[in-house]
Design a protein around this motif. Structure first.
Motif, PDB file in Angstrom:
ATOM      1  N   UNK A 288      -5.419  -3.760  -2.778  1.00  0.00           N
ATOM      2  CA  UNK A 288      -6.046  -2.919  -3.797  1.00  0.00           C
ATOM      3  C   UNK A 288      -5.886  -1.431  -3.489  1.00  0.00           C
ATOM      4  N   UNK A 289      -5.939  -1.076  -2.215  1.00  0.00           N
ATOM      5  CA  UNK A 289      -5.683   0.319  -1.856  1.00  0.00           C
ATOM      6  C   UNK A 289      -4.236   0.695  -2.171  1.00  0.00           C
ATOM      7  N   UNK A 290      -3.296  -0.202  -1.876  1.00  0.00           N
ATOM      8  CA  UNK A 290      -1.896   0.097  -2.156  1.00  0.00           C
ATOM      9  C   UNK A 290      -1.642   0.229  -3.652  1.00  0.00           C
ATOM     10  N   UNK A 291      -2.221  -0.666  -4.446  1.00  0.00           N
ATOM     11  CA  UNK A 291      -2.016  -0.600  -5.889  1.00  0.00           C
ATOM     12  C   UNK A 291      -2.572   0.689  -6.482  1.00  0.00           C
ATOM     13  N   UNK A 292      -3.583   1.259  -5.838  1.00  0.00           N
ATOM     14  CA  UNK A 292      -4.174   2.508  -6.328  1.00  0.00           C
ATOM     15  C   UNK A 292      -3.439   3.742  -5.828  1.00  0.00           C
ATOM     16  N   UNK A 293      -2.736   3.638  -4.689  1.00  0.00           N
ATOM     17  CA  UNK A 293      -2.258   4.847  -4.024  1.00  0.00           C
ATOM     18  C   UNK A 293      -0.743   4.932  -3.825  1.00  0.00           C
ATOM     19  N   UNK A 294      -0.071   3.802  -3.744  1.00  0.00           N
ATOM     20  CA  UNK A 294       1.369   3.815  -3.488  1.00  0.00           C
ATOM     21  C   UNK A 294       2.152   3.750  -4.795  1.00  0.00           C
ATOM     22  N   UNK A 295       3.403   4.183  -4.763  1.00  0.00           N
ATOM     23  CA  UNK A 295       4.302   3.949  -5.882  1.00  0.00           C
ATOM     24  C   UNK A 295       4.638   2.463  -5.925  1.00  0.00           C
ATOM     25  N   UNK A 296       4.837   1.936  -7.099  1.00  0.00           N
ATOM     26  CA  UNK A 296       5.112   0.503  -7.216  1.00  0.00           C
ATOM     27  C   UNK A 296       6.405   0.117  -6.488  1.00  0.00           C
ATOM     28  N   UNK A 297       7.397   0.996  -6.524  1.00  0.00           N
ATOM     29  CA  UNK A 297       8.657   0.636  -5.879  1.00  0.00           C
ATOM     30  C   UNK A 297       8.592   0.761  -4.358  1.00  0.00           C
ATOM     31  N   UNK A 298       7.462   1.227  -3.827  1.00  0.00           N
ATOM     32  CA  UNK A 298       7.267   1.219  -2.379  1.00  0.00           C
ATOM     33  C   UNK A 298       6.747  -0.134  -1.888  1.00  0.00           C
ATOM     34  N   UNK A 299       6.103  -0.894  -2.773  1.00  0.00           N
ATOM     35  CA  UNK A 299       5.418  -2.127  -2.381  1.00  0.00           C
ATOM     36  C   UNK A 299       6.375  -3.311  -2.494  1.00  0.00           C
ATOM     37  N   UNK A 300       6.617  -3.995  -1.368  1.00  0.00           N
ATOM     38  CA  UNK A 300       7.527  -5.153  -1.399  1.00  0.00           C
ATOM     39  C   UNK A 300       6.801  -6.473  -1.171  1.00  0.00           C
ATOM     40  N   UNK A 301       5.506  -6.448  -0.831  1.00  0.00           N
ATOM     41  CA  UNK A 301       4.788  -7.687  -0.635  1.00  0.00           C
ATOM     42  C   UNK A 301       3.282  -7.512  -0.664  1.00  0.00           C
ATOM     43  N   UNK A 302       2.606  -8.357  -1.456  1.00  0.00           N
ATOM     44  CA  UNK A 302       1.150  -8.383  -1.519  1.00  0.00           C
ATOM     45  C   UNK A 302       0.666  -9.790  -1.127  1.00  0.00           C
TER      46      UNK A 302
ATOM     47  N   UNK B  24      -2.208  13.612  -1.548  1.00  0.00           N
ATOM     48  CA  UNK B  24      -2.816  14.284  -2.699  1.00  0.00           C
ATOM     49  C   UNK B  24      -3.348  13.276  -3.703  1.00  0.00           C
ATOM     50  N   UNK B  25      -2.716  12.127  -3.806  1.00  0.00           N
ATOM     51  CA  UNK B  25      -3.172  11.074  -4.709  1.00  0.00           C
ATOM     52  C   UNK B  25      -4.502  10.504  -4.226  1.00  0.00           C
ATOM     53  N   UNK B  26      -4.655  10.393  -2.915  1.00  0.00           N
ATOM     54  CA  UNK B  26      -5.926   9.941  -2.359  1.00  0.00           C
ATOM     55  C   UNK B  26      -7.047  10.915  -2.656  1.00  0.00           C
ATOM     56  N   UNK B  27      -6.779  12.204  -2.499  1.00  0.00           N
ATOM     57  CA  UNK B  27      -7.814  13.209  -2.774  1.00  0.00           C
ATOM     58  C   UNK B  27      -8.198  13.210  -4.248  1.00  0.00           C
ATOM     59  N   UNK B  28      -7.229  13.017  -5.127  1.00  0.00           N
ATOM     60  CA  UNK B  28      -7.526  12.978  -6.557  1.00  0.00           C
ATOM     61  C   UNK B  28      -8.406  11.767  -6.887  1.00  0.00           C
ATOM     62  N   UNK B  29      -8.118  10.629  -6.268  1.00  0.00           N
ATOM     63  CA  UNK B  29      -8.929   9.433  -6.493  1.00  0.00           C
ATOM     64  C   UNK B  29     -10.355   9.654  -5.995  1.00  0.00           C
ATOM     65  N   UNK B  30     -10.496  10.269  -4.839  1.00  0.00           N
ATOM     66  CA  UNK B  30     -11.832  10.536  -4.296  1.00  0.00           C
ATOM     67  C   UNK B  30     -12.612  11.463  -5.227  1.00  0.00           C
ATOM     68  N   UNK B  31     -11.951  12.469  -5.757  1.00  0.00           N
ATOM     69  CA  UNK B  31     -12.637  13.376  -6.684  1.00  0.00           C
ATOM     70  C   UNK B  31     -13.123  12.633  -7.924  1.00  0.00           C
TER      71      UNK B  31
END
Length: 270
Positions: free
Chosen positions: A38-52, A137-144
């Motif tokens: 869930x953290x990856x789906x919120x913070x990473x680019x989809x093409x960075x994720x190769x396995x859930x 920066x994406x993490x900080x935006x989510x926290x805000x």
């Protein structure tokens, strides 16, 4: 506990002032933990994720199940993880990291996530994962965004006493994410009043004697589906008001915490 282990990878370069500079963003990220999904789906680019993980698409377990789409969902084999050739593994237990290294002959960059017991933990782990995947920066935006939404919720519970009561009579105590949620919306955890540990089994008789104002339950237990849920609908509990929250919103931290707090506050208001 939060930990970022870099294995045998080279340290990130430093500038002339000695400040650490970020290395290249990982391009092949694997998750070995439902909460890491869930953290990856919120913070990473989809093409960075190769396995859930295998539970990533289960809406009963994951608050981000609807965002998985065509991303690869793994089984439980270590060999499958190795075949994906990850350059970052998130949510890996220390023992499994050792096994991966032994089988492959190489060390892996890993991010180990501890359990979220409070909103402060969620903020810390959001920053940890965001930095690891190259999107601080994406993490900080989510926290805000989370901070702003939580600031508008209010303590609608007014100090009423509530028990998070689960299948077979288990009650969630203090020092947990559920307890943190209850405090945020202005409820007092019955477990604190009774001096119970983080997880305890409470009989119907003890619950009736304690007389909480509310029972908080998983949405899936709103109807009797097995023996574990049958006791939650016993007539002796009939006069205690109910609040329902999906299990997927409380089993892990992340943005789902805000959804759970907003839902509880809204139910209390009504």
């Amino acid at each position: 506990m939060l930990a970022l282990a870099l294995g045998t990878m080279a340290a990130a370069p430093q500038d002339g002032a000695g400040k650490r500079q970020p290395g290249p963003a990982p391009r092949r990220i694997v998750s070995l933990n439902l909460c890491a999904d869930q953290y990856l789906l919120a913070l990473a680019d989809r093409d960075q994720i190769v396995g859930l993980t295998r539970n990533a698409r289960d809406p009963e377990m994951s608050a981000a199940a609807g965002r998985v789409g065509s991303l690869h969902v793994m089984g439980d084999s270590t060999e499958e993880v190795l075949a994906l050739d990850p350059d970052l593994i998130v949510g890996v237990p220390a023992g499994r990291a050792d096994k991966l290294a032994a089988l492959s002959g190489r060390s892996y960059r890993i991010v180990e996530l501890g359990p979220d017991a409070s909103y402060a933990d969620i903020v810390a782990q959001t920053r940890l994962v965001a930095a690891a995947v190259g999107h601080a920066e994406r993490g900080e935006a989510l926290i805000r965004r989370m901070d702003a939404e939580l600031a508008n919720i209010g303590k609608t519970g007014g100090g009423a006493v509530a028990a998070y009561y689960q299948r077979r009579g288990y009650m969630t105590g203090t020092g947990t994410l559920v307890d943190d949620l209850m405090t945020r919306v202005g409820l007092v955890n019955l477990a604190a009043r009774l001096g119970k540990p983080p997880l305890s089994q409470v009989s119907l008789e003890e619950m009736v004697a304690a007389r909480p104002d509310y029972l908080i339950m998983e949405s899936a237990t709103e109807h009797v589906v097995d023996q574990g849920t049958e006791m939650l609908h016993h007539p002796v509990l009939g006069d205690i008001r109910r609040l329902y929250v999906p299990q997927a919103w409380t089993v892990c931290g992340g943005p789902a915490y805000v959804r759970a707090a907003r839902s509880l506050a809204g139910q209390l208001r009504r």
